[in-house]
Design a protein around this motif. Structure first.
Motif, mmCIF file in Angstrom:
data_model
loop_
_atom_site.group_PDB
_atom_site.id
_atom_site.type_symbol
_atom_site.label_atom_id
_atom_site.label_comp_id
_atom_site.label_asym_id
_atom_site.label_seq_id
_atom_site.Cartn_x
_atom_site.Cartn_y
_atom_site.Cartn_z
ATOM 1 N N TYR A 159 0.121 9.867 3.312
ATOM 2 C CA TYR A 159 1.255 8.976 3.046
ATOM 3 C C TYR A 159 1.076 7.644 3.775
ATOM 4 N N TYR A 199 3.886 4.984 5.379
ATOM 5 C CA TYR A 199 5.266 4.670 5.682
ATOM 6 C C TYR A 199 5.308 3.301 6.348
ATOM 7 N N ILE A 217 9.163 5.506 3.104
ATOM 8 C CA ILE A 217 7.910 5.851 2.436
ATOM 9 C C ILE A 217 7.508 4.756 1.461
ATOM 10 N N ILE A 275 0.839 10.292 -6.117
ATOM 11 C CA ILE A 275 1.955 11.114 -6.578
ATOM 12 C C ILE A 275 3.309 10.494 -6.301
ATOM 13 N N ILE A 276 3.389 9.630 -5.320
ATOM 14 C CA ILE A 276 4.643 8.936 -5.036
ATOM 15 C C ILE A 276 4.348 7.461 -4.869
ATOM 16 N N GLU A 286 6.886 4.405 -4.280
ATOM 17 C CA GLU A 286 8.237 3.877 -4.169
ATOM 18 C C GLU A 286 8.250 2.428 -4.630
ATOM 19 N N SER A 331 1.881 18.844 -0.749
ATOM 20 C CA SER A 331 2.755 17.794 -1.282
ATOM 21 C C SER A 331 4.153 18.293 -1.552
ATOM 22 N N GLY A 332 4.404 19.541 -1.213
ATOM 23 C CA GLY A 332 5.690 20.118 -1.550
ATOM 24 C C GLY A 332 6.823 19.699 -0.650
ATOM 25 N N GLY A 333 6.524 18.978 0.402
ATOM 26 C CA GLY A 333 7.580 18.482 1.280
ATOM 27 C C GLY A 333 8.081 19.521 2.264
ATOM 28 N N TYR A 372 4.907 16.232 8.951
ATOM 29 C CA TYR A 372 3.820 15.268 8.886
ATOM 30 C C TYR A 372 3.175 15.101 10.252
#
Lengths: 114, 113
Positions: free
Chosen positions: A33, A35, A45, A55-56, A58, A97-99, A103
């Motif tokens: 990630y 941030y 994020i 995948i993400i 923002e 990646s499931g949260g 981290y």
């Protein structure tokens, strides 16, 4: 042996320049990630990659372009830097990646645009 | 999407006192709630986490409680020490699909000797 390492630690540059930040993790994690932490310490994020795939994404200006050459590396390139880009940028990784896992953060890159 | 609110923004206590930081979340699908401690100029570090199938978790002087019905969770630090001074962040995420941790706005804890 640093788990998540970022370079450089400090970056001072002029408006309009292009710069890159590099991140590497040796934890064997699948997900990485970026941030952004602003002056008020808020952690927001920007991007997430799972096994090299984005995948993400923002709502980030397209001046910011992440690249993941492999699952252990995630770099961030910023074009045409603006004053408002000044912040601390943290790279992080997690088991999946499931949260559902915490981290591990890198030490951060303090970007100052003058 | 998930929204996490955190209070207070600043908390000052005397050494030895207890400190409590509270967070609320909006997404009922969230089921993972970590807490991070960030010392000045350092990276956020995970100090404790809790999943939605547990109501309370303790690790030495720190504990976290979760109320799923009310959608809030709290960090409790007992017998505070000056080295507990830092910014603390709560976060929440759902454990399905491609999820991300959404962080609260942080609480600056100052423990005075």
């Amino acid at each position: 042996d640093t788990a998540v390492s970022q370079t450089p630690k400090y970056l001072v540059t002029q408006m309009g320049n292009d710069k890159s930040i590099k991140c590497e993790q040796n934890l064997g994690h699948d997900t990485m990630y970026w941030y952004k932490q602003d002056s008020k310490k808020f952690l927001k994020i920007m991007f997430s990659y799972n096994n090299k795939e984005l995948i993400i994404n923002e709502t980030v200006p397209n001046r910011f372009s992440p690249k993941s050459p492999d699952k252990a590396h995630l770099n961030l390139h910023i074009n045409s830097l603006e004053l408002g880009d000044s912040a601390v940028y943290f790279c992080a990784s997690s088991q999946d990646s499931g949260g559902g896992f915490g981290y591990t953060f890198g030490s951060g890159t303090r970007l100052t645009v003058v | 999407g998930e929204n996490v609110e955190q209070h207070p923004s600043t908390l000052s206590v005397q050494e030895g006192d207890s400190a409590v930081i509270k967070c609320t979340y909006s997404d009922s699908a969230s089921n993972y709630f970590p807490w991070y401690k960030q010392e000045l100029g350092k990276r956020p570090q995970l100090i404790i986490d809790i999943r939605s199938n547990v109501g309370e978790k303790k690790d030495q002087r720190i504990a976290v409680t979760l109320n799923k019905t009310a959608k809030h969770f709290s960090l409790h630090i007992t017998e505070t020490q000056p080295e507990d001074s830092a910014v603390y962040f709560c976060a929440a995420s759902a454990n399905t699909g491609f999820q991300k941790l959404v962080f609260g706005t942080g609480t600056r804890l100052l423990v005075s000797p």
